[in-house]
Scaffold this active site. Structure first.
Site, PDB file in Angstrom:
ATOM      1  N   ARG A  11      -6.143   1.043   3.620  1.00  0.00           N
ATOM      2  CA  ARG A  11      -5.170   1.419   3.009  1.00  0.00           C
ATOM      3  C   ARG A  11      -4.355   0.327   1.688  1.00  0.00           C
ATOM      4  O   ARG A  11      -4.741   0.908   0.685  1.00  0.00           O
ATOM      5  CB  ARG A  11      -3.733   1.737   3.423  1.00  0.00           C
ATOM      6  N   HIS A  37       0.256  -6.055   2.662  1.00  0.00           N
ATOM      7  CA  HIS A  37       1.716  -4.968   3.609  1.00  0.00           C
ATOM      8  C   HIS A  37       2.601  -5.148   3.264  1.00  0.00           C
ATOM      9  O   HIS A  37       3.039  -6.317   2.655  1.00  0.00           O
ATOM     10  CB  HIS A  37       0.637  -4.672   4.918  1.00  0.00           C
ATOM     11  N   GLY A  38       4.116  -4.166   3.909  1.00  0.00           N
ATOM     12  CA  GLY A  38       5.408  -5.221   3.797  1.00  0.00           C
ATOM     13  C   GLY A  38       5.443  -6.314   4.854  1.00  0.00           C
ATOM     14  O   GLY A  38       6.150  -7.351   3.481  1.00  0.00           O
ATOM     15  N   GLU A  95      -0.835  -6.207   8.011  1.00  0.00           N
ATOM     16  CA  GLU A  95       0.281  -6.170   8.805  1.00  0.00           C
ATOM     17  C   GLU A  95       0.258  -7.225   9.639  1.00  0.00           C
ATOM     18  O   GLU A  95      -0.821  -7.147  10.335  1.00  0.00           O
ATOM     19  CB  GLU A  95       0.435  -5.073   8.674  1.00  0.00           C
ATOM     20  N   HIS A 145       0.744  -1.300  -0.180  1.00  0.00           N
ATOM     21  CA  HIS A 145      -0.452   0.041   0.037  1.00  0.00           C
ATOM     22  C   HIS A 145       0.277   1.226   0.128  1.00  0.00           C
ATOM     23  O   HIS A 145       2.073   0.554   0.115  1.00  0.00           O
ATOM     24  CB  HIS A 145      -0.432  -0.061   0.322  1.00  0.00           C
ATOM     25  N   GLY A 146       0.804   2.309  -0.493  1.00  0.00           N
ATOM     26  CA  GLY A 146       1.228   3.687  -0.232  1.00  0.00           C
ATOM     27  C   GLY A 146       0.922   4.240   0.782  1.00  0.00           C
ATOM     28  O   GLY A 146       0.607   3.999   1.774  1.00  0.00           O
TER      29      GLY A 146
END
Length: 345
Positions: free
Chosen positions: A149, A273-274, A203, A100-101
């Site tokens: 997000r 997510h990361g 996340e 996501h940004g």
């Protein structure tokens, strides 16, 4: 392994939640979307006395592969539930991963985890730019986390796609939601892309760190301890998840629900997510636990994998709609782009 740069995630499960088996089928053009609820039990909670400092964590996924299943033109598995047969039959398919940004809490340098906050203006721009990079790559299914997000990123990215199909989130939380979200135009269905949301792609949950400023937290607990919580593989923050715990649920969901779509020839985009994406990349690239902790993913930068012959081949990040890009490395995706060009001119 040198640090790799690519693009950040855990969701919410209700305490002592039980989902009973049920099916829901919805038509998308000539395809059929079937949502199957498998028996699932998750236990999560915080037992607190006077604030977070005295909380005791209870988090356990009894059946990590549960939650809903979305099947477009349902995949038939071999009788022994092995995917070997599918791997032999599968055609080439694209897998797009997008972190996501920038979110409002990324901007404020706060630990976000599974707190549900939206994108900043910069995050919106990053999502749009990501969409431009993948505008020529086919997308048949979209999976996102349960957090806004990631969903915003997926939707904004698809506004740039040359095929102009509309991403539509599948709502299965109640019979009323299913009935009220039905589409009655066959032409409209053909121009839609089903979007499945799953908390397993969220996340990782940062526990007592959520909402805290990262710099202030380092000053309070020490840089070494905070770095350990953020970058170790199997050490969770207080009352939170480790990367290992996040990987267990994210990879299980990918294997059970997303990989079958790729095996059947569907082109899939995942906006997440990361940490959930790092977990999936660890599985795709067969990284070790030591290698994955050095993996960095940039916000809003898509990564493309080609699934072919039962293997995932990383192609990097597409350059943009006006350049040949990584999708031209494969014959079927190059033909897809040419087909789009012919349709649009």
């Amino acid at each position: 392994m040198a640090t790799s740069v690519f693009h950040q995630p855990i969701g919410t499960a209700q305490s002592h939640q039980h989902l009973q088996n049920s099916d829901f089928r919805h038509d998308f053009g000539h395809a059929s979307v079937k949502l199957t609820f498998k028996v699932f039990k998750a236990e999560t909670g915080l037992s607190c006395r006077e604030g977070f400092s005295s909380c005791k964590r209870k988090f356990g996924v009894v059946q990590a592969s549960a939650s809903h299943t979305s099947v477009v033109q349902p995949v038939s598995y071999p009788p022994n539930n092995s995917t070997d047969g599918l791997r032999r039959k599968s055609s080439e398919a694209a897998l797009i991963l997008i972190r996501h940004g920038e979110s409002l809490w990324n901007e404020k340098n706060l630990f976000t985890g599974c707190v549900d906050v939206p994108l900043t203006k910069k995050g919106v721009e990053e999502a749009i730019e990501a969409g431009k990079r993948i505008s020529n790559i086919p997308v048949d299914m979209i999976y996102t986390s349960a957090l806004i997000r990631a969903q915003m990123t997926a939707m904004l990215a698809m506004t740039q796609h040359r095929r102009k199909k509309v991403p539509i989130i599948l709502h299965n939380e109640s019979e009323q939601a299913r009935e009220w979200s039905q589409i009655f135009s066959e032409d409209t269905k053909k121009q839609s892309i089903p979007v499945v949301t799953a908390w397993q792609l969220n996340e990782r949950m940062y526990g007592e760190l959520q909402g805290l400023n990262k710099q202030e937290t380092a000053g309070r607990f020490g840089n070494e301890k905070v770095h350990e919580w953020r970058r170790s593989y199997d050490i969770p923050p207080p009352n939170g998840e480790s990367l290992e715990m996040c990987a267990e649920r994210a990879v299980a969901y990918f294997k059970d629900h997303i990989e079958p779509q790729l095996l059947s020839g569907k082109n899939v985009m995942i906006a997440a997510h990361g940490n959930s994406l790092r977990s999936i990349i660890m599985y795709l690239d067969k990284l070790t636990s030591q290698e994955v902790i050095n993996l960095e993913l940039s916000t809003g930068i898509p990564m493309l994998y080609i699934f072919k012959g039962g293997k995932f081949i990383r192609r990097g990040s597409p350059a943009g709609p006006t350049e040949a890009g990584v999708y031209a490395y494969t014959r079927s995706l190059a033909l897809y782009r040419q087909k789009l060009d012919d349709m649009l001119h």
